[in-house]
Design an enzyme around this catalytic site. Structure first.
Site, PDB file in Angstrom:
ATOM      1  N   GLY A  12       0.750  -1.260  -0.062  1.00 54.17           N
ATOM      2  CA  GLY A  12      -0.107   0.074   0.132  1.00 54.17           C
ATOM      3  C   GLY A  12       1.015   1.331   0.291  1.00 54.17           C
ATOM      4  CB  ALA A  14       2.736   2.804   4.568  1.00 55.80           C
ATOM      5  CB  SER A  41      -3.044   2.667  -0.758  1.00 54.67           C
ATOM      6  OG  SER A  41      -2.697   2.237   0.576  1.00 54.67           O
ATOM      7  CB  ALA A  44      -7.893   5.695  -1.018  1.00 58.79           C
ATOM      8  CD  GLN A  45     -15.062   5.899  -3.310  1.00 58.73           C
ATOM      9  OE1 GLN A  45     -15.711   6.651  -2.751  1.00 58.73           O
ATOM     10  NE2 GLN A  45     -15.587   4.903  -4.211  1.00 58.73           N
ATOM     11  N   GLY A  46     -11.369   9.259  -1.164  1.00 54.44           N
ATOM     12  CA  GLY A  46     -11.252  10.369  -0.270  1.00 54.44           C
ATOM     13  C   GLY A  46      -9.917  10.697  -0.613  1.00 54.44           C
ATOM     14  CB  ALA A 152       4.306 -12.542   5.007  1.00 54.93           C
ATOM     15  NE  ARG A 274     -15.103   9.195   7.621  1.00 51.29           N
ATOM     16  CZ  ARG A 274     -13.939   8.958   6.691  1.00 51.29           C
ATOM     17  NH1 ARG A 274     -13.527   7.744   7.068  1.00 51.29           N
ATOM     18  NH2 ARG A 274     -13.818   9.442   5.867  1.00 51.29           N
ATOM     19  CG  LEU A 372      -4.655   7.925   1.018  1.00 56.39           C
ATOM     20  CD1 LEU A 372      -5.299   8.390  -0.227  1.00 56.39           C
ATOM     21  CD2 LEU A 372      -4.251   6.412   0.981  1.00 56.39           C
TER      22      LEU A 372
HETATM   23  C1  SIN Z   1     -13.939   8.796   1.966  1.00 56.41           C
HETATM   24  O1  SIN Z   1     -13.517   9.235   0.843  1.00 56.41           O
HETATM   25  O2  SIN Z   1     -15.147   8.909   2.614  1.00 56.41           O
HETATM   26  C2  SIN Z   1     -13.184   8.035   2.638  1.00 56.41           C
HETATM   27  C3  SIN Z   1     -11.985   8.763   3.063  1.00 56.41           C
HETATM   28  C4  SIN Z   1     -11.191   8.339   4.453  1.00 56.41           C
HETATM   29  O3  SIN Z   1     -11.592   7.546   4.868  1.00 56.41           O
HETATM   30  O4  SIN Z   1     -10.255   8.992   4.650  1.00 56.41           O
END
Ligand code: SIN
Length: 525
Positions: A12, A14, A41, A44-46, A152, A274, A372
């Protein structure tokens, strides 16, 4: 058998940030369980949070991170990472054209839940992870050797020195291989697949956490699981993430008749933390009421969110109707392998970075788009530290030979049943009776005692899921309060008197039945 300077388990953000920044005279080997692009990773959309807007300042981002983490965070980690964020982003932005920009050519900054300013940098609208990961993959040099489809499963220790010197793994053929290294890094992600509703990639099963636990490393804060409020929900199944950025652009959560559900629940309404939003949606679903994201006031939705548009269309949702059905699902584990700010675990030679690690940045709940960021920061920090150490101390076992073994099927539960039980008993709303039931259910398989050398790779993943599930369940039972991503209906409030800044740490001792330790975190406030 191989000998390298650095062995990284996982591929990912990191892992790749670290591998790409290590000096090229160091031999680096990346082992990844599936294909290298099958990671959280990459999905990831956000975006990535950084205080770079005209009105913003890292001190505001620090406050938002502590507030979301319900003050369970390691303040030093928060300050270091958040202060470094603007330069990490500017540095990346200079390396390529993969972040979205406004008409003036400045980085476009989006809003997400629990942030007090617009500070989220995105790429490709809602494909930030993919954009950054492709860049990091292309950036790898010849000193980095990537091995795919390698599971692993056992850290090799020099027990006299409490030092990790390598890792055992299996390929698709099931043959055992030994990988020795001066620095062994676990960067294999979290454990979203322990739950039936999840945003996580198929391979994300808690492997790194379970493997480190079995080797005797300290594991911390496992009760804190973040449930993302909005996964696409069709016919009782979740089908992928609907980014929080959609609410950041003005979508609101409503019932089938259009009634907003976040009014009066939190001052930030749909962009509240959240855990607050997830619990609210969960209550509606439990009462048989569907919840939707009303997106009708977002202009040019499909241009702004191309990946989400594609997921919705693939699943038969007509976006022109302006409503997306949603449910919460597991998204992120705040706990993990306990490390310091460099990534060092409690075992010499063993490091952890990314979601699999816990240095205390996120506290009891992670602020959106800080993950991220954490991966970029940790990969960078650890690369600087290893580069300074140089080639380090390579030790292979005196007898590194491997005897041929027969693989045997072991008796394991139906893993779908485990996921359903985790969702119901150790999910968004927990209580003592359910947690005890789940401890007993998981305990019957004695997963920690199974001989992984003789197991098939697919069974190893299941065993790691059972072990990680036990760590979460036991921690959730111990913490008799609610905080962030851990909500107990029998202890519904934060109990600062007994629990503020206290962590549950697990340390495996095979001979002991009760293998968790409960200690206070020694952090400056
Ligand atoms: C999201 O796009 O809602 C997820 C982003 C995140 O979890 O930081």
């Amino acid at each position: 058998m191989t000998n390298d300077d650095v062995v990284i388990i996982g591929s990912g953000i990191a892992a790749l940030q670290l591998a790409g920044k290590l000096n090229t005279h160091l031999n680096v080997r990346i082992l990844t369980k599936g294909k290298m692009r099958v990671t959280n990773s990459y999905l990831a959309q956000g975006g990535i949070a950084a205080a770079i807007g005209a009105n913003d300042d890292p001190s505001k981002h620090v406050v938002d991170t502590l507030e979301a983490g319900r003050f369970h965070n390691n303040r030093a980690a928060v300050e270091q990472v958040i202060t470094a964020a603007p330069s990490l982003i500017r540095n990346l932005a200079e390396q390529g054209d993969f972040f979205d920009r406004n008409q003036k050519g400045e980085l476009f900054l989006g809003m997400e839940g629990a942030h007090s300013e617009k500070r989220i940098v995105h790429g490709g609208g809602d494909a930030t992870g993919k954009n950054v990961m492709e860049h990091l993959i292309n950036n790898l040099k010849v000193n980095v050797n990537v091995e795919e489809n390698v599971t692993a499963y056992k850290l090799i220790l020099n027990t006299e020195k409490n030092r990790c010197i390598g890792v055992k793994a299996k390929g698709l053929d099931g043959k055992i291989r030994k990988f020795y290294g001066s620095h062994i890094i676990i960067a294999s992600g979290g454990c979203g697949q322990l739950y039936s509703y999840t945003s996580n990639a198929k391979t994300v099963c808690g492997d790194g956490i379970a493997m480190a636990y079995l080797a005797g490393a300290e594991i911390v804060d496992m009760e804190f699981i973040q449930f993302h409020p909005t996964l696409l929900y069709i016919n009782g199944e979740t089908k992928g993430l609907i980014s929080e950025a959609v609410r950041g652009e003005g979508a609101i959560l409503v019932t089938a008749d259009g009634t907003p559900i976040m009014e009066g629940v939190h001052p930030m309404k749909d962009l509240g933390p959240r855990h607050v939003v997830s619990q609210r949606i969960y209550e509606f679903l439990k009462n048989g009421k569907q919840v939707f994201l009303n997106i009708s006031n977002i202009k040019e939705f499909s241009n702004r969110f191309p990946s989400i548009t594609a997921i919705c269309e693939q699943n038969g949702i007509c976006l022109a109707e302006g409503k997306i059905p949603v449910a919460p699902g597991s998204h992120f584990v705040m706990g993990g392998i306990k490390t310091d700010l460099i990534g060092r675990s409690s075992i010499d030679g063993l490091f952890a970075i990314g979601e699999t690690s816990c240095m205390g940045l996120h506290g009891a709940n992670r602020l959106a788009s800080n993950s991220l960021l954490e991966g970029l920061y940790q990969g960078h920090q650890l690369s600087e530290w290893i580069n300074q150490q140089g080639k380090g101390q390579l030790e292979a076992e005196k007898d590194a030979s491997i005897q041929p073994i027969n693989q045997e099927k072991v008796m394991l539960p139906d893993i779908e049943q485990m996921k359903d039980l985790m969702m119901e008993r150790v999910g968004i709303i927990r209580n003592e009776a359910n947690l005890k039931k789940q401890m007993a259910w998981l305990g019957q398989f004695k997963a920690d005692l199974l001989n992984l050398d003789t197991c098939f790779p697919s069974d190893i993943s299941k065993i790691f899921m059972l072990i990680t599930a036990s760590l979460i369940t036991e921690s959730a039972l111990q913490r008799t309060e609610s905080r962030g991503g851990h909500y107990r209906s029998d202890y519904p409030y934060e109990d600062d008197h007994h629990w503020l800044r206290k962590s549950i740490i697990h340390k495996y001792k095979q001979e002991l039945e009760n293998n968790h330790e409960f200690i206070e975190t020694a952090l400056a406030t």
